[in-house]
Design an enzyme around this catalytic site. Structure first.
Site, PDB file in Angstrom:
ATOM      1  N   GLU A 126      -0.916  23.416 -23.834  1.00 25.11           N
ATOM      2  CA  GLU A 126      -0.822  22.256 -22.943  1.00 25.11           C
ATOM      3  C   GLU A 126      -1.280  22.635 -21.550  1.00 25.11           C
ATOM      4  O   GLU A 126      -1.438  23.816 -21.236  1.00 25.11           O
ATOM      5  CB  GLU A 126       0.627  21.737 -22.904  1.00 25.11           C
ATOM      6  CG  GLU A 126       1.073  21.156 -24.241  1.00 25.11           C
ATOM      7  CD  GLU A 126       2.430  20.480 -24.184  1.00 25.11           C
ATOM      8  OE1 GLU A 126       3.175  20.707 -23.225  1.00 25.11           O
ATOM      9  OE2 GLU A 126       2.737  19.736 -25.128  1.00 25.11           O
ATOM     10  N   HIS A 271       3.093  11.454 -15.653  1.00 26.51           N
ATOM     11  CA  HIS A 271       2.297  11.920 -16.791  1.00 26.51           C
ATOM     12  C   HIS A 271       0.937  11.252 -16.718  1.00 26.51           C
ATOM     13  O   HIS A 271       0.854  10.041 -16.524  1.00 26.51           O
ATOM     14  CB  HIS A 271       2.989  11.582 -18.110  1.00 26.51           C
ATOM     15  CG  HIS A 271       2.442  12.382 -19.250  1.00 26.51           C
ATOM     16  ND1 HIS A 271       1.180  12.156 -19.761  1.00 26.51           N
ATOM     17  CD2 HIS A 271       2.949  13.420 -19.941  1.00 26.51           C
ATOM     18  CE1 HIS A 271       0.953  13.025 -20.731  1.00 26.51           C
ATOM     19  NE2 HIS A 271       2.012  13.804 -20.861  1.00 26.51           N
ATOM     20  N   ARG A 317      -0.586  18.916 -14.474  1.00 31.71           N
ATOM     21  CA  ARG A 317      -0.466  17.455 -14.586  1.00 31.71           C
ATOM     22  C   ARG A 317      -0.701  16.710 -13.282  1.00 31.71           C
ATOM     23  O   ARG A 317      -1.292  15.635 -13.275  1.00 31.71           O
ATOM     24  CB  ARG A 317       0.947  17.106 -15.045  1.00 31.71           C
ATOM     25  CG  ARG A 317       1.106  17.256 -16.488  1.00 31.71           C
ATOM     26  CD  ARG A 317       2.466  16.867 -16.914  1.00 31.71           C
ATOM     27  NE  ARG A 317       2.540  17.150 -18.329  1.00 31.71           N
ATOM     28  CZ  ARG A 317       3.623  17.071 -19.045  1.00 31.71           C
ATOM     29  NH1 ARG A 317       4.755  16.721 -18.478  1.00 31.71           N
ATOM     30  NH2 ARG A 317       3.601  17.339 -20.323  1.00 31.71           N
ATOM     31  N   HIS A 378       7.276  10.184 -15.213  1.00 31.48           N
ATOM     32  CA  HIS A 378       7.605  10.891 -16.455  1.00 31.48           C
ATOM     33  C   HIS A 378       8.826  11.804 -16.337  1.00 31.48           C
ATOM     34  O   HIS A 378       9.678  11.819 -17.210  1.00 31.48           O
ATOM     35  CB  HIS A 378       6.382  11.727 -16.829  1.00 31.48           C
ATOM     36  CG  HIS A 378       6.483  12.431 -18.138  1.00 31.48           C
ATOM     37  ND1 HIS A 378       6.742  11.765 -19.315  1.00 31.48           N
ATOM     38  CD2 HIS A 378       6.344  13.743 -18.471  1.00 31.48           C
ATOM     39  CE1 HIS A 378       6.753  12.634 -20.314  1.00 31.48           C
ATOM     40  NE2 HIS A 378       6.532  13.837 -19.832  1.00 31.48           N
ATOM     41  N   ARG A 413       6.732  20.705 -12.601  1.00 32.74           N
ATOM     42  CA  ARG A 413       7.176  21.285 -13.874  1.00 32.74           C
ATOM     43  C   ARG A 413       5.982  21.657 -14.740  1.00 32.74           C
ATOM     44  O   ARG A 413       5.055  20.862 -14.915  1.00 32.74           O
ATOM     45  CB  ARG A 413       8.024  20.248 -14.619  1.00 32.74           C
ATOM     46  CG  ARG A 413       8.391  20.674 -16.020  1.00 32.74           C
ATOM     47  CD  ARG A 413       9.031  19.526 -16.764  1.00 32.74           C
ATOM     48  NE  ARG A 413       8.067  18.496 -17.096  1.00 32.74           N
ATOM     49  CZ  ARG A 413       7.943  17.966 -18.319  1.00 32.74           C
ATOM     50  NH1 ARG A 413       8.715  18.371 -19.309  1.00 32.74           N
ATOM     51  NH2 ARG A 413       7.061  17.017 -18.549  1.00 32.74           N
TER      52      ARG A 413
HETATM   53  C1  LIG Z   1       7.844  10.475 -23.680  1.00 30.23           C
HETATM   54  C2  LIG Z   1       8.382  11.823 -23.268  1.00 30.23           C
HETATM   55  C3  LIG Z   1       7.818  12.983 -23.767  1.00 30.23           C
HETATM   56  C4  LIG Z   1       8.307  14.238 -23.387  1.00 30.23           C
HETATM   57  N1  LIG Z   1       7.776  15.370 -23.938  1.00 30.23           N
HETATM   58  C5  LIG Z   1       8.318  16.560 -23.631  1.00 30.23           C
HETATM   59  C6  LIG Z   1       7.873  17.748 -24.268  1.00 30.23           C
HETATM   60  O1  LIG Z   1       6.999  17.715 -25.128  1.00 30.23           O
HETATM   61  N2  LIG Z   1       8.442  18.930 -23.913  1.00 30.23           N
HETATM   62  C7  LIG Z   1       9.420  19.020 -22.974  1.00 30.23           C
HETATM   63  O2  LIG Z   1       9.906  20.126 -22.683  1.00 30.23           O
HETATM   64  N3  LIG Z   1       9.881  17.900 -22.368  1.00 30.23           N
HETATM   65  C8  LIG Z   1       9.368  16.688 -22.680  1.00 30.23           C
HETATM   66  N4  LIG Z   1       9.843  15.568 -22.074  1.00 30.23           N
HETATM   67  C9  LIG Z   1      10.967  15.687 -21.146  1.00 30.23           C
HETATM   68  C10 LIG Z   1      12.244  15.949 -21.949  1.00 30.23           C
HETATM   69  O3  LIG Z   1      12.258  15.105 -23.065  1.00 30.23           O
HETATM   70  C11 LIG Z   1      13.479  15.696 -21.128  1.00 30.23           C
HETATM   71  O4  LIG Z   1      13.394  16.326 -19.882  1.00 30.23           O
HETATM   72  C12 LIG Z   1      14.720  16.225 -21.854  1.00 30.23           C
HETATM   73  O5  LIG Z   1      14.765  15.682 -23.150  1.00 30.23           O
HETATM   74  C13 LIG Z   1      15.968  15.868 -21.085  1.00 30.23           C
HETATM   75  O6  LIG Z   1      17.085  16.162 -21.878  1.00 30.23           O
HETATM   76  P1  LIG Z   1      18.515  15.815 -21.310  1.00 30.23           P
HETATM   77  O7  LIG Z   1      19.495  16.225 -22.342  1.00 30.23           O
HETATM   78  O8  LIG Z   1      18.659  16.372 -19.954  1.00 30.23           O
HETATM   79  O9  LIG Z   1      18.496  14.225 -21.108  1.00 30.23           O
HETATM   80  P2  LIG Z   1      18.161  13.041 -22.126  1.00 30.23           P
HETATM   81  O10 LIG Z   1      17.581  13.522 -23.380  1.00 30.23           O
HETATM   82  O11 LIG Z   1      17.404  12.010 -21.382  1.00 30.23           O
HETATM   83  O12 LIG Z   1      19.610  12.454 -22.442  1.00 30.23           O
HETATM   84  C14 LIG Z   1      20.340  11.789 -21.446  1.00 30.23           C
HETATM   85  C15 LIG Z   1      21.510  11.111 -22.096  1.00 30.23           C
HETATM   86  O13 LIG Z   1      22.415  10.614 -21.107  1.00 30.23           O
HETATM   87  C16 LIG Z   1      22.797   9.285 -21.439  1.00 30.23           C
HETATM   88  N5  LIG Z   1      23.223   8.629 -20.203  1.00 30.23           N
HETATM   89  C17 LIG Z   1      22.491   8.391 -19.097  1.00 30.23           C
HETATM   90  N6  LIG Z   1      23.257   7.785 -18.164  1.00 30.23           N
HETATM   91  C18 LIG Z   1      24.492   7.652 -18.693  1.00 30.23           C
HETATM   92  C19 LIG Z   1      25.718   7.091 -18.229  1.00 30.23           C
HETATM   93  N7  LIG Z   1      25.829   6.518 -17.020  1.00 30.23           N
HETATM   94  N8  LIG Z   1      26.794   7.120 -19.036  1.00 30.23           N
HETATM   95  C20 LIG Z   1      26.718   7.653 -20.286  1.00 30.23           C
HETATM   96  N9  LIG Z   1      25.576   8.190 -20.783  1.00 30.23           N
HETATM   97  C21 LIG Z   1      24.482   8.192 -19.998  1.00 30.23           C
HETATM   98  C22 LIG Z   1      21.545   8.717 -22.079  1.00 30.23           C
HETATM   99  O14 LIG Z   1      21.830   7.542 -22.805  1.00 30.23           O
HETATM  100  C23 LIG Z   1      21.129   9.902 -22.942  1.00 30.23           C
HETATM  101  O15 LIG Z   1      21.904   9.950 -24.111  1.00 30.23           O
HETATM  102  C24 LIG Z   1       9.373  14.311 -22.453  1.00 30.23           C
HETATM  103  C25 LIG Z   1       9.934  13.141 -21.951  1.00 30.23           C
HETATM  104  C26 LIG Z   1       9.463  11.899 -22.351  1.00 30.23           C
HETATM  105  C27 LIG Z   1      10.094  10.653 -21.807  1.00 30.23           C
END
Ligand SMILES: Cc1cc2nc3c(=O)[nH]c(=O)nc-3n(C[C@H](O)[C@H](O)[C@H](O)COP(=O)(O)OP(=O)(O)OC[C@H]3O[C@@H](n4cnc5c(N)ncnc54)[C@H](O)[C@@H]3O)c2cc1C
Length: 578
Positions: A126, A271, A317, A378, A413
């Site tokens: 990537e 993105h 990016r 993104h 990032r």
């Molecule tokens: C389309 C896309 C593609 C991506 N591709 C990649 C990739 O290939 N590689 C990579 O490293 N990263 C990628 N990313 C980034 C990566 O997915 C995220 O940074 C990572 O998944 C974040 O994980 P997390 O557990 O911190 O949060 P999340 O997975 O976003 O989970 C957050 C959780 O908190 C909950 N929540 C939020 N607010 C509240 C609230 N007030 N009360 C209760 N629950 C709440 C949400 O409902 C969710 O369940 C991508 C992101 C996107 C959007």
């Protein structure tokens, strides 16, 4: 009764209990931490919609980790530091990169089916990576991770997961101990929740959160000895985003109102290649597509990236997103093309089955047709200032994953380093939380949430207008290319909008919509304030009036509320408080 309804019903019987650990969010960070803690503690995960509504579930590309013989930790570190443009914490980068292979193997042991080639993992490439190092499950890596972790979480007797539970604000020590006031004051106090109180020096302890049931709109206190924000990102602050609807920056807003320090919020990653199509809401075309040879062209077919950067389409990016933005603005075009037609069709279908299938539904053939793409918000590189193990400036409050700013990403990032950061963060946070549990007493009893607003919510059309206004201001004025004038204008517009939203928050019956709207307005304002403070261009922050990096600005922007209640003063400092 559906499985989802059953989970909610069974949960409701045990609502009032206090817990060892409360985790807000069910993405990779929250789920992984719960699994790591569950043999030692009772864990409650609350998540605001369905369990798999998360950024994690949408991740396509994969996880960066050194497995290739041609690769080394030094290379991965160097690529991360180069992308971060001088603002990464070198110790954090080193620790995360070195742990990556072990954490990936653990995920596989938990049931994630990564692609293999021969003896090892099949590795993608990537933007910004000098070597092939992206471990993936075809082009639906996030879904594979989310599904496997949720299965494990549901099977563990010490973990309870409740859906449709929206955290509104944190429960703070100072509020529990504050003397009761007369009716007017108490109303303000209960509704202001974590936002004010008798906090001293930002060191208030956190004992859980006030949580709204999305079905009934009732708010209850949920107490715990350790509270973990794993609430993910804030893409919905912008009009166009790759993020799902849950990404409204709630964790950032709650932490700020509670007095925690937030850092580097001006560094929002756009993105470069989100699908531009009238019938597709948001759909990302993974960076890995460019890694496999796709090129970018203007609408007349001209390839423009080779003249912009030596890595052409595989430049970091921010450079690709800015180049697309420039071409679109210069030519007045609504999008650019992403062209993979010169890569053998069989290889494309095998590597990107999910993307190819989705595009076919929309009448586009990834193997033949140029794909219309635009940049979109993104990833939030900044966040709640936290150590790699999730410690924040508030005792009892931890932050992991996208909501945290650990210093890994700096000003930008490196692709596929974020799932990795959440994984490593969860691993270390488990140790940190266990130490807290050994010492912390039971959580004190929290007073019930007293609803003060009695008027019915605004008409949807008015509320939608405010949502749209906040997100449009951010998109038009605080996007990929900024200027002093645009930022000042955005700041004034957001102040007016925030004042109106705060008035609604005081007067109206609370709804999930209003809670989230208030949060995107606050987070938008904090992004603007941080961007105005940085009088240079660096990484993802590009300001036409200060187009070059300035050595004196080689530090993180920190923002913290020290005033009482809403509208309190923002305090900016430099780095390192923890
Ligand atoms: C389309 C896309 C593609 C991506 N591709 C990649 C990739 O290939 N590689 C990579 O490293 N990263 C990628 N990313 C980034 C990566 O997915 C995220 O940074 C990572 O998944 C974040 O994980 P997390 O557990 O911190 O949060 P999340 O997975 O976003 O989970 C957050 C959780 O908190 C909950 N929540 C939020 N607010 C509240 C609230 N007030 N009360 C209760 N629950 C709440 C949400 O409902 C969710 O369940 C991508 C992101 C996107 C959007």
């Amino acid at each position: 009764m559906s499985a989802r309804a059953q989970r909610r019903a069974s949960a409701s019987g045990r609502r009032s209990a206090s817990h060892d650990v409360l985790i807000l969010g069910s993405g990779i960070g929250g789920l992984m931490l719960a699994l790591r803690l569950a043999d030692h503690a009772r864990v409650l995960i609350l998540t605001k919609k369905r369990a798999d509504d998360s950024n994690t579930n949408w991740a396509q590309g994969g996880i960066a980790a050194v497995f290739d013989r041609e690769d080394s930790f030094a290379h991965h570190e160097k690529d991360t530091l180069t992308a971060g443009a001088g603002l990464c914490d070198r110790d954090v980068v080193r620790a995360v990169v070195r742990e990556a292979p072990e954490r990936v193997r653990e995920l596989e042991a938990l049931g994630v089916g990564f692609n293999h080639a021969g003896q090892g993992f099949e590795l993608g490439r990537e933007g910004g990576h000098s070597r092939r190092r992206i471990v993936h499950a075809s082009d639906f890596t996030g879904r594979a991770i989310e599904t496997a972790l949720l299965e494990r979480v549901h099977a563990h007797p010490n973990i309870r997961l409740e859906e449709d539970q929206l955290a509104v604000d944190l429960i703070l020590d100072s509020r529990l101990r504050a003397p009761r006031r007369a009716a007017g004051g108490a109303r303000g106090r209960s509704r202001a929740s974590a936002a004010g109180g008798s906090r001293q020096g930002g060191n208030d302890a956190c004992w859980g959160a006030y949580v709204m049931d999305r079905a009934t709109h009732r708010i209850r206190p949920v107490t715990a000895r350790a509270t973990v924000l794993a609430t993910g990102g804030c893409g919905k602050v912008y009009l166009y985003t790759t993020n799902p609807d849950v990404a409204t920056g709630d964790g950032l807003a709650m932490a700020f109102r509670a007095g925690a320090a937030l850092a580097s919020l001006e560094f929002v990653q756009f993105h470069p290649t989100c699908l531009y199509h009238a019938s597709a809401r948001t759909f990302l075309i993974s960076e890995a597509v460019r890694g496999e040879g796709a090129v970018l062209r203007t609408l007349d077919g001209t390839r423009f990236m080779p003249g912009v950067h030596p890595l052409a389409e595989l430049a970091p990016r921010d450079i690709v997103a800015r180049a697309i933005d420039r071409e679109m603005k210069r030519r007045g075009d609504p999008h650019v093309w992403l062209d993979l037609s010169h890569v053998p069709a069989e290889r494309v279908r095998k590597r990107f089955p999910n993307i190819a299938a989705r595009l076919l539904e929309l009448g586009l053939d990834l193997t033949k047709d140029p794909i219309p793409v635009v940049p979109a918000a993104h990833y939030m590189c900044g966040g709640i200032q936290a150590t790699l193990s999730g410690r924040t400036s508030l005792p009892g409050l931890y932050a992991i994953g996208e909501v945290a700013c650990t210093g890994l990403h700096g000003a930008n990032r490196l692709a596929s380093n974020s799932l990795l950061e959440a994984l490593v963060g969860a691993h270390h946070a488990a140790d940190e939380v266990r130490v807290r549990l050994a010492a912390a007493p039971q959580a004190p009893r929290a007073e019930a949430w007293r609803a003060v607003g009695t008027r019915p919510p605004r008409e949807a059309v008015v509320s939608d207008h405010n949502w749209d206004s906040v997100r449009r201001v951010m998109w038009d004025l605080v996007g990929i290319v900024r200027s002093d004038e645009r930022l000042a204008f955005a700041s004034r517009r957001l102040r007016l909008l925030s004042e109106e939203i705060e008035r609604d928050y005081e007067r109206l019956r609370l709804s999930p919509d209003l809670v989230e709207l208030r949060n995107i307005a606050l987070v938008g304002s904090l992004i603007v304030a941080s961007a105005m403070r940085r009088r240079e261009s660096r990484g993802l922050h590009f300001n036409l009036d200060h187009p070059r990096p300035v050595a004196a600005w080689g530090r993180r922007t920190v923002v913290q509320e020290r005033g009482k209640g809403r509208g309190g003063a923002l305090v900016f400092g430099s780095d390192r408080h923890l």
